[in-house]
Design a protein around this motif. Structure first.
Motif, PDB file in Angstrom:
ATOM      1  N   CYS A  15      29.655  47.066  52.319  1.00 14.29           N
ATOM      2  CA  CYS A  15      30.362  45.999  53.058  1.00 14.29           C
ATOM      3  C   CYS A  15      29.365  45.298  53.980  1.00 14.29           C
ATOM      4  O   CYS A  15      29.300  45.566  55.176  1.00 14.29           O
ATOM      5  CB  CYS A  15      31.577  46.523  53.804  1.00 14.29           C
ATOM      6  N   HIS A  54      38.121  41.926  50.365  1.00 11.44           N
ATOM      7  CA  HIS A  54      37.225  41.898  49.211  1.00 11.44           C
ATOM      8  C   HIS A  54      36.149  42.984  49.222  1.00 11.44           C
ATOM      9  O   HIS A  54      35.588  43.300  48.176  1.00 11.44           O
ATOM     10  CB  HIS A  54      36.582  40.506  49.076  1.00 11.44           C
ATOM     11  N   GLU A  55      35.848  43.562  50.405  1.00 13.82           N
ATOM     12  CA  GLU A  55      34.816  44.610  50.440  1.00 13.82           C
ATOM     13  C   GLU A  55      35.397  46.020  50.268  1.00 13.82           C
ATOM     14  O   GLU A  55      34.658  46.992  50.122  1.00 13.82           O
ATOM     15  CB  GLU A  55      34.051  44.549  51.768  1.00 13.82           C
ATOM     16  N   LEU A  56      36.709  46.119  50.302  1.00 14.15           N
ATOM     17  CA  LEU A  56      37.330  47.448  50.303  1.00 14.15           C
ATOM     18  C   LEU A  56      37.081  48.237  49.020  1.00 14.15           C
ATOM     19  O   LEU A  56      36.877  49.454  49.056  1.00 14.15           O
ATOM     20  CB  LEU A  56      38.832  47.332  50.549  1.00 14.15           C
ATOM     21  N   THR A  57      37.103  47.548  47.896  1.00 12.59           N
ATOM     22  CA  THR A  57      36.905  48.250  46.623  1.00 12.59           C
ATOM     23  C   THR A  57      35.544  48.957  46.611  1.00 12.59           C
ATOM     24  O   THR A  57      35.437  50.132  46.224  1.00 12.59           O
ATOM     25  CB  THR A  57      36.991  47.255  45.449  1.00 12.59           C
ATOM     26  N   ALA A  58      34.518  48.220  47.060  1.00 14.05           N
ATOM     27  CA  ALA A  58      33.169  48.804  47.061  1.00 14.05           C
ATOM     28  C   ALA A  58      33.067  49.955  48.065  1.00 14.05           C
ATOM     29  O   ALA A  58      32.478  51.006  47.767  1.00 14.05           O
ATOM     30  CB  ALA A  58      32.145  47.728  47.383  1.00 14.05           C
ATOM     31  N   GLY A  61      34.813  52.910  46.858  1.00 13.66           N
ATOM     32  CA  GLY A  61      34.045  53.425  45.721  1.00 13.66           C
ATOM     33  C   GLY A  61      32.950  54.365  46.229  1.00 13.66           C
ATOM     34  O   GLY A  61      32.732  55.453  45.680  1.00 13.66           O
ATOM     35  N   ASP A  64      34.502  57.664  47.453  1.00 17.23           N
ATOM     36  CA  ASP A  64      34.799  58.608  46.371  1.00 17.23           C
ATOM     37  C   ASP A  64      33.525  59.227  45.801  1.00 17.23           C
ATOM     38  O   ASP A  64      33.505  60.406  45.439  1.00 17.23           O
ATOM     39  CB  ASP A  64      35.586  57.901  45.261  1.00 17.23           C
ATOM     40  N   TRP A 105      43.483  50.953  47.619  1.00 19.08           N
ATOM     41  CA  TRP A 105      42.030  50.984  47.401  1.00 19.08           C
ATOM     42  C   TRP A 105      41.477  52.409  47.298  1.00 19.08           C
ATOM     43  O   TRP A 105      40.298  52.595  47.049  1.00 19.08           O
ATOM     44  CB  TRP A 105      41.317  50.224  48.536  1.00 19.08           C
ATOM     45  N   GLY A 107      40.394  55.930  46.019  1.00 14.95           N
ATOM     46  CA  GLY A 107      40.024  56.471  44.717  1.00 14.95           C
ATOM     47  C   GLY A 107      40.646  57.831  44.483  1.00 14.95           C
ATOM     48  O   GLY A 107      41.264  58.421  45.388  1.00 14.95           O
TER      49      GLY A 107
END
Lengths: 129, 164
Positions: A15, A54-58, A61, A64, A105, A107
């Motif tokens: 992020c 928009h940065e949450l997925t990364a 990730g 996890d 979001w 994992g």
């Protein structure tokens, strides 16, 4: 194996907006990585509150990945630091966002953590304000 | 007395337990606290250990008073605040208040960087503070180090036995 000192740089790399934020400016390196992660969590809450996820997925990730491949201290930073703060309702003062709003979001490794799994089991709107 | 205690939680426990003694005697005790030694959280915990308080020249029943049993139970259940800290977290608190860095604390307590960071994180969350300076401010200063002329104010609380 991901080590303790590698976790925070990985989270920040996921992020990049954090480093330019006021949350990063408030962080004191002398306080250690656990508390710096707390500032990053505040940034994520603010980002979601501003509908900029928009940065949450990364980020989740990386979370996890650390839970999967991190050593004990690295995983402790995520469970006792990152998620302790993310599920701390005191961190949400003045925000419309609540801890369970992060569930989409999370994992599979994160969802195995009892305190985190509880977020998805809690019906929306039942968090203490 | 604060100077004889390891930290504030010991002092607050002492103050609460003192009620067991004063309950056995018909007497009035007035406790005066130098606010320069207690800040924020400390005063709130002290308030819970006194039946009556002197407010604006009036002695009033303290609605926040907890009996020693209630106070100790609540302290255990709270999981928050001074009293909820573990022994290591108390040591870390004291060392932070002495302006020791995390590395110095780790060396002193034989703990890794990650463990010191984790303890400090828990101390910050339990005390609800945001900086090391806040931690230092909240740790009671030892009476031996008190200097005349640096008194910031006094709070008076009573232990007058209930007569009903």
């Amino acid at each position: 194996v991901i080590t303790y000192v590698e976790v925070f740089p990985l989270l920040v790399a996921a992020c990049p907006g954090y480093e330019q934020s006021s949350f990063a400016a408030e962080a004191d390196e002398a306080d250690g990585v656990f508390l710096r992660v707390g500032h990053l969590v505040r940034y994520l809450i603010d980002a979601l509150d501003r509908s900029e996820p928009h940065e949450l997925t990364a980020v989740f990730g990386v979370v996890d990945c650390v839970l999967e491949e991190g050593d004990d201290e690295a995983r402790s930073l995520i469970t006792d630091g990152f998620f302790d703060d993310l599920t701390n309702t005191d961190f949400y003062d003045g925000a419309c966002t609540r801890p369970h709003d992060f569930v989409p979001w999370l994992g599979p490794r994160a969802m195995e953590l009892p305190d985190v799994r509880r977020l998805s089991e809690r019906p929306r709107g039942t968090d203490e304000a | 007395l604060v100077g004889l205690m390891d930290d504030f939680s010991d002092f607050a426990t002492y103050e609460s337990e003192l009620n067991r003694f004063t309950d056995e005697y018909h007497q009035t005790l007035l406790c005066l606290y130098d606010l320069g030694h207690f800040a924020g959280i400390g005063v709130v915990d002290l308030l819970r250990t006194h039946r009556r308080i002197l407010l604006g020249g009036l002695v009033i029943d303290n609605p926040h008073y907890l009996s020693p049993d209630e106070y100790l139970t609540t302290r255990e259940e709270r999981g928050h605040g001074w009293a909820s800290r573990t022994s290591t977290e108390r040591q870390v608190t004291q060392l932070v208040a002495q302006y020791q860095s995390n590395a110095e604390i780790g060396a002193r307590l034989a703990l890794s960087q990650a463990v010191v960071d984790r303890h400090l994180h828990r101390v910050f969350r339990k005390l609800d503070v945001n900086s090391r300076a806040d931690v230092a401010r909240h740790v009671p200063k030892r009476i031996a180090r008190s200097e005349k002329g640096r008194v910031h104010g006094w709070v008076v609380m009573g232990r007058q036995r209930s007569h009903e």
